[in-house]
Motif scaffolding. Structure first.
Motif, short mmCIF file in Angstrom:
data_model
loop_
_atom_site.label_atom_id
_atom_site.label_comp_id
_atom_site.label_asym_id
_atom_site.label_seq_id
_atom_site.Cartn_x
_atom_site.Cartn_y
_atom_site.Cartn_z
N ARG A 136 40.45 179.49 51.60
CA ARG A 136 39.89 179.58 52.96
C ARG A 136 39.45 178.19 53.43
O ARG A 136 39.75 177.79 54.56
CB ARG A 136 38.75 180.59 53.01
CG ARG A 136 39.24 182.02 52.79
CD ARG A 136 38.26 183.09 53.22
NE ARG A 136 36.93 183.01 52.68
CZ ARG A 136 36.55 183.43 51.45
NH1 ARG A 136 37.44 183.95 50.63
NH2 ARG A 136 35.28 183.36 51.07
N LEU A 137 38.76 177.47 52.57
CA LEU A 137 38.34 176.11 52.89
C LEU A 137 39.54 175.24 53.23
O LEU A 137 39.52 174.46 54.18
CB LEU A 137 37.54 175.51 51.73
CG LEU A 137 37.13 174.05 51.85
CD1 LEU A 137 36.36 173.77 53.13
CD2 LEU A 137 36.31 173.64 50.63
N ARG A 138 40.62 175.39 52.47
CA ARG A 138 41.83 174.60 52.73
C ARG A 138 42.38 174.85 54.13
O ARG A 138 42.81 173.92 54.81
CB ARG A 138 42.90 174.97 51.69
CG ARG A 138 44.13 174.13 51.80
CD ARG A 138 43.88 172.79 51.17
NE ARG A 138 44.25 171.74 52.09
CZ ARG A 138 43.89 170.48 51.94
NH1 ARG A 138 43.15 170.09 50.93
NH2 ARG A 138 44.27 169.56 52.79
N SER A 139 42.34 176.10 54.58
CA SER A 139 42.83 176.43 55.92
C SER A 139 42.01 175.72 56.99
O SER A 139 42.55 175.18 57.95
CB SER A 139 42.81 177.94 56.15
OG SER A 139 43.72 178.58 55.29
N TRP A 140 40.69 175.74 56.81
CA TRP A 140 39.83 175.07 57.79
C TRP A 140 40.03 173.56 57.73
O TRP A 140 40.01 172.89 58.76
CB TRP A 140 38.37 175.43 57.56
CG TRP A 140 38.11 176.90 57.56
CD1 TRP A 140 38.65 177.83 58.39
CD2 TRP A 140 37.24 177.61 56.68
NE1 TRP A 140 38.19 179.08 58.07
CE2 TRP A 140 37.32 178.97 57.03
CE3 TRP A 140 36.42 177.24 55.63
CZ2 TRP A 140 36.58 179.95 56.37
CZ3 TRP A 140 35.68 178.20 54.97
CH2 TRP A 140 35.78 179.55 55.35
N ASP A 141 40.24 173.04 56.54
CA ASP A 141 40.48 171.61 56.35
C ASP A 141 41.73 171.19 57.11
O ASP A 141 41.71 170.20 57.86
CB ASP A 141 40.63 171.33 54.85
CG ASP A 141 40.81 169.87 54.49
OD1 ASP A 141 40.71 169.00 55.37
OD2 ASP A 141 41.06 169.60 53.30
N GLU A 142 42.82 171.90 56.95
CA GLU A 142 44.07 171.55 57.62
C GLU A 142 43.96 171.64 59.14
O GLU A 142 44.57 170.85 59.86
CB GLU A 142 45.22 172.45 57.14
CG GLU A 142 45.70 172.16 55.75
CD GLU A 142 46.20 170.74 55.54
OE1 GLU A 142 46.67 170.08 56.49
OE2 GLU A 142 46.11 170.27 54.39
N ALA A 143 43.18 172.59 59.63
CA ALA A 143 43.06 172.79 61.08
C ALA A 143 42.08 171.82 61.73
O ALA A 143 42.10 171.64 62.95
CB ALA A 143 42.63 174.22 61.37
N ALA A 144 41.25 171.16 60.96
CA ALA A 144 40.16 170.34 61.49
C ALA A 144 40.60 168.92 61.80
O ALA A 144 40.05 167.94 61.28
CB ALA A 144 38.99 170.35 60.50
N LYS A 145 41.60 168.80 62.66
CA LYS A 145 42.17 167.49 62.99
C LYS A 145 42.48 167.38 64.47
O LYS A 145 43.44 166.72 64.87
CB LYS A 145 43.43 167.26 62.15
CG LYS A 145 43.18 167.32 60.65
CD LYS A 145 44.45 167.29 59.84
CE LYS A 145 44.14 167.45 58.36
NZ LYS A 145 45.35 167.49 57.53
#
Length: 190
Positions: free
Chosen positions: A156-165
């Motif tokens: 879940r954290l990875r998904s937010w990481d990828e979208a946070a750009k």
């Protein structure tokens, strides 16, 4: 039980963002702070527990702690930010915060091994860091990751990481998310 002063730790985290958070996020069109705030905001919007919101906010704190240049990946250096950050945070926070952080790079390697569509959507900077981090997982690594009790939170954290750009994306300020940090630290003190 942790015996640290929550106010001192929050102050230290705030100082890291103040001193280094305005640097660009490794080849992306956002700063380190913007990236952290966007990830934390996504976790908050998803209704996650305070620990995972804190993990989202602090998942790349290793970038603020290490001594490498901002473009170290372009120099062929894996800065090991996930390990540096998790190790530093471990002295203050429970595994519900530190383990998803420690595993967020492994989560990218895991998803790339299983989902070609995910891999094809990575930004060029993320593709470069993936190569430095060992590339997609092999079969044995997949099983080890799946057996980790924090693997779902890391994904879940990875998904937010990828979208946070997203440039100029409006989120609450750092102080808003530092209230979650304080809440988790206060829980640790009980």
């Amino acid at each position: 039980m942790f015996k640290h002063d929550p106010l001192k730790i929050v102050k230290e985290i705030r100082l890291l963002f103040t001193e280094k958070g305005n640097s660009m996020y490794a080849g992306e069109p956002v700063t380190q702070t913007e990236h952290a705030l966007q990830a934390a905001f996504s976790a908050e919007q998803a209704g996650e527990a305070p620990e995972l919101i804190v993990a989202a906010l602090l998942h790349d704190i290793g970038h603020l702690l290490h001594k490498h240049d901002e473009d170290c990946a372009e120099q062929g250096i894996d800065d090991l930010h996930e390990s540096i950050g998790a190790q530093w945070l471990l002295q203050y926070f429970p595994p519900d915060v530190t383990e998803p952080i420690r595993l967020h790079v492994a989560a990218k390697r895991y998803r790339c091994a299983l989902d070609p569509q995910y891999h094809s959507q990575l930004s060029p900077a993320s593709v470069l860091s993936l190569q430095l981090q060992g590339g997609p997982f092999e079969e044995e690594e997949l099983k080890i990751f799946e057996d980790n009790p924090w693997h779902a939170a890391a994904l879940r954290l990875r998904s937010w990481d990828e979208a946070a750009k997203i440039p100029n994306y409006k989120t609450p300020e750092l102080e808003h998310f530092l209230t979650y940090v304080d809440r988790v630290l206060e829980q640790q003190a009980l």
